[in-house]
Design an enzyme around this catalytic site. Structure first.
Site, PDB file in Angstrom:
ATOM      1  CG  HIS A 243      41.113  36.570  31.241  1.00  0.00           C
ATOM      2  ND1 HIS A 243      42.064  36.661  32.060  1.00  0.00           N
ATOM      3  CD2 HIS A 243      41.207  37.987  30.696  1.00  0.00           C
ATOM      4  CE1 HIS A 243      42.663  37.558  32.511  1.00  0.00           C
ATOM      5  NE2 HIS A 243      42.286  38.575  31.577  1.00  0.00           N
TER       6      HIS A 243
ATOM      7  CD  GLU B 138      38.415  45.131  38.190  1.00  0.00           C
ATOM      8  OE1 GLU B 138      39.195  45.353  39.044  1.00  0.00           O
ATOM      9  OE2 GLU B 138      38.893  44.828  36.907  1.00  0.00           O
TER      10      GLU B 138
HETATM   11  C1  LIG Z   1      41.221  42.903  37.951  1.00  0.00           C
HETATM   12  C2  LIG Z   1      41.706  42.765  36.665  1.00  0.00           C
HETATM   13  N1  LIG Z   1      41.090  43.768  35.945  1.00  0.00           N
HETATM   14  C3  LIG Z   1      41.253  44.141  34.670  1.00  0.00           C
HETATM   15  C4  LIG Z   1      42.187  43.282  33.960  1.00  0.00           C
HETATM   16  C5  LIG Z   1      42.522  43.478  32.586  1.00  0.00           C
HETATM   17  N2  LIG Z   1      43.982  43.999  32.453  1.00  0.00           N
HETATM   18  C6  LIG Z   1      44.764  43.149  32.129  1.00  0.00           C
HETATM   19  S1  LIG Z   1      46.194  43.874  32.214  1.00  0.00           S
HETATM   20  C7  LIG Z   1      45.583  45.381  32.433  1.00  0.00           C
HETATM   21  C8  LIG Z   1      46.565  46.549  32.713  1.00  0.00           C
HETATM   22  C9  LIG Z   1      47.247  46.382  33.724  1.00  0.00           C
HETATM   23  O1  LIG Z   1      48.405  47.414  34.024  1.00  0.00           O
HETATM   24  P1  LIG Z   1      49.642  47.444  34.718  1.00  0.00           P
HETATM   25  O2  LIG Z   1      49.110  46.994  36.149  1.00  0.00           O
HETATM   26  O3  LIG Z   1      50.281  48.797  34.803  1.00  0.00           O
HETATM   27  O4  LIG Z   1      50.451  46.466  34.134  1.00  0.00           O
HETATM   28  P2  LIG Z   1      51.263  46.342  32.499  1.00  0.00           P
HETATM   29  O5  LIG Z   1      50.066  45.773  31.605  1.00  0.00           O
HETATM   30  O6  LIG Z   1      51.369  47.812  32.113  1.00  0.00           O
HETATM   31  O7  LIG Z   1      52.405  45.602  32.562  1.00  0.00           O
HETATM   32  C10 LIG Z   1      44.271  45.220  32.585  1.00  0.00           C
HETATM   33  C11 LIG Z   1      43.264  46.460  33.041  1.00  0.00           C
HETATM   34  C12 LIG Z   1      42.766  42.178  34.725  1.00  0.00           C
HETATM   35  N3  LIG Z   1      43.635  41.366  34.037  1.00  0.00           N
HETATM   36  N4  LIG Z   1      42.543  42.269  35.978  1.00  0.00           N
END
Ligand SMILES: Cc1ncc(C[n+]2csc(CCOP(=O)(O)OP(=O)(O)O)c2C)c(N)n1
Ligand SMILES: Cc1ncc(C[n+]2csc(CCOP(=O)(O)OP(=O)(O)O)c2C)c(N)n1
Ligand SMILES: [Mg+2]
Ligand SMILES: [Mg+2]
Lengths: 337, 323, 337, 323
Positions: free
Chosen positions: A141, A72
């Site tokens: 959220h 971000e």
């Molecule tokens: C700081 C932040 N930015 C964006 C999000 C929205 N978001 C939730 S899960 C996710 C993807 C996370 O990817 P990863 O760390 O690989 O975990 P996975 O979902 O694959 O288990 C995003 C972008 C968030 N929760 N927190």
């Protein structure tokens, strides 16, 4: 919905959902102007976590509809850098809760480069974000943080509540030479409204009077505009005539429209979904009591979320954030004095 | 690659236990998907179908007193850390019998008594707390380890970078478990990390790292064991990279329009950790059926439990803001 | 200074500077309690960028006086984690401008863990920070952001303005089971005040009436408390009797003391160094107009910084942030109505 | 180590030019120290005495249209990027003739016309903007490069991590110049980074990196040249690590109580880049004196210029908040 416009010669105007209206403004700007591009997490193939940018990858390609890592602060900062080179980037921050991660770049960089350079630079950056309660996403959220950014000189803060407003204001944000944060609310995306056939920019700093009334002015933002309109309809049944004003832009604030309205009605309620304490309503109350002191027949009433994080369980979430009945209660409170 | 040597191989008996647990997680999450589609579950849900070996392999290697922090994809970790399915399901239904008493929801499952310091809906948000907890263990000379789960996508956020740096600098007893499922929501790794071997991230801090097949629970268990020992013995934190696969959408209900055609089907054929372990153990159909029945019954019962749970009173929302 | 206490039997009390008072509270807590430790950038050998922790490394060693990398979000987060294990960490964020970097952990984590867990956790973390204008540090080292955190349920926010207040309140912050952010102001560090011989905790949530008066109540925080006291002395020469109230703790807020004072004086000015718009004064004005509506003879006046980033050049900086004469003007304004 | 090969060796003539520039920076900053002690300069000042070869070596390698972002330690970069000493000194005195017209101060020197996008008082704060500017160059197919300066201490902040990751992922034309002076204020590298070779940070993104003696301006110039070419040709960003030394306190007035006894004295003997270049060029005393006189005159004149400058009007503070 009150306040929507009719086409010339009565021809029906197109109706867009709030979501479509955002997309339309983005797409029109990108068609018109090579300098406009959008970036954010999952905005490309997926079309954004709220579906706002669906289809835009196909039309504009991955360079101009940029999927990004989860970064971000760098996203916003990258937007600032591109903006200072004269581009007009639109950065999507998926949830406004994550503005906390980008706050440094928004507050210390975007808002201050022009000033610190003594006017050498411009930062025509738009940051779009969304959030809010109403669907049990839990405490991280669902909070509403628009008030924070109203406190920061150098930023502009918009919070449109209808499809036509978001379309016209997002356009103005993109073409404004200052950093603008535009707040959307998750529960508004599906709401439809007639919009002008041709996109009409809406000037930043101009409130919208959704409904005129004589007995009390309700100043409401975001989701609460719609709750206020319901409350107003209900109040009318009891013979209370309510004027509903949506500032739409919180900074700069159209103090004149608000104050004039209160001078007419002599009563004021201010309503938003954010926590009441230190919320935007505090500023409105402070302004109104100051500028319309001699006209006020009752204290300004504030409606906002109770002073808690947003709980998960629907019954508790519903209790914490305000609804039409809370606005109605405040109306009755002020009218009853 | 792994300088920390794997250790503590699992007995046949243990592996069967792991199997039952992985199956329980699978059935639990399938039920979550079903109940969500039925409109019974509020909020925002993420299942970890395909990643069960990570949760079970790591959590089985923990000792009493060790703690974890989880992510938005928390059901598996929470079950594996010992919270009863009833309490998790009740939480998803927003009941006071839930493990967060209805205040948290799917992305905020807590069970502090069992060492689960909470799932976190902010990507990377849980890592600094684990560094701090591990620092407290070090201060108090307690032989405990803090474990943070996170995804490949999380390796791009500053919070994670700062936390890893601090952990290594202060040599706190922590293990950082990166579940690399190659996706961050709809964003493939190629669009969010410019490297393919994520242990390079650990090298930036001089942190020990291990890269492990996250679909093989035995491998995960052994690696986790070694990593935990390393940390517990005061030799510094470990970055445990588990290569794994998300066999579903990012969130429950995700149409996965972004995902290459056939990818999920193929992965389900080749990379299902439950199937792999079933084969590894050479379970007969009967043995499988029995384990499956047991898992399904527990899950079914959890739904019953949850539905019969108590809704909080609206005013309960005013509690627990301050201690 | 008004409001300082005298020792029993008239024996003179020790006098400490604000800086020494902070150090004294930290040191006493660390002597008493193994669970208390401090961390921050350059707090060890250097003794902190403002010299607050000078000498503490020698007394407590590098484990408990921890120098850290430049990693604001991880520092605060590490404090949260240690606090949830029952320690009582005190994290120093060198300038409050950098709270923007740690905002995520403050807002989404520290403030919400207890709530999201349904009461299972406590986060007895103290974050100390400082900032403010008055010495031309430029726009990124001078803004006042306390209002932001007043908007966040789950946090407590303190802003002590004198040596005895900061000593007693910092102690209470350390022993409070909630996350507390304590704001110091750069220009206060050298100010001296008599303090109780034995450290007396000051309850969080209790305002201090620095000076009693009849004609107008000035609610002031931080540096502006001292400006308000000067303005009050000046006003008195003109026959206007001013009551000066320092809330000291902004969240929880001692509304009662403020409102009772205004009910007595019928007039209110609120003053802080932060930008007026959406500043803490907005909340005070909103509360006062609501709870003392029938007592107010004039609108609540707000005194704060003009709506700009803090400029570098001393003449401009001086113009932007408020001083005693601005408070005096506001007093005269309200009395003149 | 350096896969990007150094290139563009400097002529004798150029080196003499570099010398004059480094000496100007040195004298300028000595004057800043003096005027601060005399109580003439408001605010918070950081000099880069000892780091002049970094500023000059990098900035001389830039081409027309390239841009930089600087840090709290900005005088040298700003002079090297072509801003006249008068304008910088006037800024330090808070005059409208200053390069930021009195709005910025020492930590916020800007000169947009000359491609200086500003010094930044938030550690790491300038890097994302350089990524964004470089992205704009890429969009527009302009052969320009964005250069960000930062310190060793800055490598620990999340902002820098995210910016480097993004830059590499998108292969934008940027060069990241890490001036490793082994201190972050009073905190020695051993207390803030758990590794000794900071190019490992770049490896975490698969970014090309070079590690260079930052006290040798010729080395710096050649390396910067190569890095800039690499970036300009679209082959991706480069992490340019300059090993350097801070021959003064962190800020002007810093008593350096934290610094090992004799460290500064020894470094001044062995690691002064101005002395090194003087020896390398074999300058006679006369040649040196002449260059020195020239530098001192420029600096003296800048003080005169600044003192005769115009104070802003108080109300000018209300300008430039919005465009
Ligand atoms: C700081 C932040 N930015 C964006 C999000 C929205 N978001 C939730 S899960 C996710 C993807 C996370 O990817 P990863 O760390 O690989 O975990 P996975 O979902 O694959 O288990 C995003 C972008 C968030 N929760 N927190
Ligand atoms: C985000 C942030 N945290 C803390 C500071 C205070 N501070 C100013 S300079 C500095 C040290 C920077 O070290 P380094 O990056 O190595 O640069 P150097 O000063 O050595 O040139 C610190 C901690 C700051 N300006 N910004
Ligand atoms: Mg992933
Ligand atoms: Mg350094």
């Amino acid at each position: 919905m009150p306040g929507t416009r009719r086409g010339q010669k009565g021809r029906p105007l197109p109706e867009l959902s709030y979501r479509e209206a955002v997309r339309d403004a983005l797409s029109q700007a990108m068609r018109k102007d090579e300098d406009v591009f959008i970036m954010g997490e999952d905005i490309a193939e997926m079309g954004g976590s709220m579906g706002v940018t669906q289809g835009m990858l196909d039309e504009f390609g991955p360079e101009r509809v940029r999927n990004t890592p989860i970064s971000e602060i760098a996203l916003v900062g990258t937007g600032i850098g591109a903006a200072m080179q004269g581009m007009r980037p639109v950065v999507e921050v998926m949830y406004e809760d994550f503005l906390t991660l980008a706050a440094e770049q928004l507050v210390n960089q975007a808002a201050k480069h022009r000033y610190m350079s003594g006017g050498q630079l411009k930062v025509p950056l738009t940051v779009r974000t969304q959030g809010g309660a109403g669907w049990s996403p839990g405490a991280q959220h669902a909070q509403q943080l628009e008030a924070w950014f109203v406190h920061i000189p150098g930023l502009k803060v918009l919070f449109p509540s209808t499809a036509s407003d978001v379309r016209g204001l997002l356009w103005s944000a993109i073409y404004d030479d200052n950093p603008v944060i535009l707040f959307e609310h998750r529960t508004l995306y599906g709401l439809k409204e007639e919009v002008p056939a041709e996109l009409e920019p809406i000037p930043i700093g101009k409130a919208r009077v959704h409904r005129e009334g004589e007995d009390v002015t309700v100043v409401a933002t975001g989701r609460l505009v719609h709750e206020a309109l319901s409350a107003a309809a209900e109040a009318e049944k009891g013979g209370v005539s309510v004027e509903v004003v949506d500032p739409r832009t919180l900074q700069p604030l159209d103090e004149e429209t608000i104050v004039e309205s209160v001078k007419k009605t002599n009563r004021c309620v201010v309503a938003h979904e954010a926590v009441t304490r230190m919320g935007f309503g505090a500023e409105v109350a402070a302004v109104v009591q100051h500028q319309a002191f001699d006209w006020l027949d009752a204290p300004v009433e504030r409606v906002g979320a109770k002073f808690t994080p947003i709980p998960f369980a629907p019954v508790m979430e519903e209790f914490v954030v305000p609804h039409a009945d809370d606005v109605l209660e405040a109306i009755q409170q002020t009218v009853g004095r | 690659m792994a300088k920390v040597e794997k250790k503590g191989s699992a007995s046949e008996e243990q592996l069967r236990e792991f199997f039952r647990e992985m199956l329980l997680i699978r059935r639990f999450e399938e039920k979550v998907e079903e109940r969500f589609r039925a409109g019974e579950l509020p909020g925002f849900l993420h299942v970890a179908i395909g990643q069960e070996a990570c949760a079970v392999g790591v959590c089985r290697a923990l000792e009493e007193g060790d703690i974890i922090a989880s992510t938005h994809r928390a059901h598996g970790h929470t079950l594996a850390k010992g919270t009863h399915p009833n309490e998790i399901m009740a939480e998803l239904y927003g009941k006071i019998e839930g493990c967060s008493h209805g205040y948290g929801g799917s992305m905020h499952l807590y069970d502090v008594e069992r060492g689960n310091l909470g799932a976190n809906a902010v990507v990377g948000g849980g890592l600094p707390s684990i560094v701090g907890a591990a620092l407290a263990f070090k201060f108090r000379d307690e032989p405990r380890v803090g474990v943070a789960f996170f995804g490949d996508g999380a390796t791009n956020i500053g919070t994670v970078h700062e936390a890893l740096n601090l952990a290594q600098l202060w040599k706190v007893p922590a293990v950082f478990v990166c579940e690399n499922n190659h996706w961050a929501e709809s964003t493939p790794a190629s669009q969010h990390v410019p490297i393919t071997d994520l242990t390079k991230r650990a090298a930036a801090y001089g942190m020990e790292a291990m890269r492990i097949d996250g679909q093989d629970v035995e491998e995960v268990y052994q690696a986790a064991h070694a990593a935990l020992d390393h940390a517990r013995e005061g030799r510094g934190p470990v970055f445990l990279l588990l290569e794994t696969y998300r066999l579903t959408g990012h969130y429950v209900g995700d149409p996965q329009v972004y995902r290459p055609k056939g990818e999920v089907e193929e992965l389900r054929q080749t990379q299902d950790p439950v199937t792999k372990l079933r084969e590894r153990l050479g379970l007969t159909d009967e043995e499988f059926e029995e384990a499956d029945r047991e898992a399904r019954e527990l899950v079914e019962a959890s739904v019953e439990f949850a539905k019969n749970g108590t809704d909080p009173k609206p005013e309960d929302a005013l509690k627990n803001v301050y201690a």
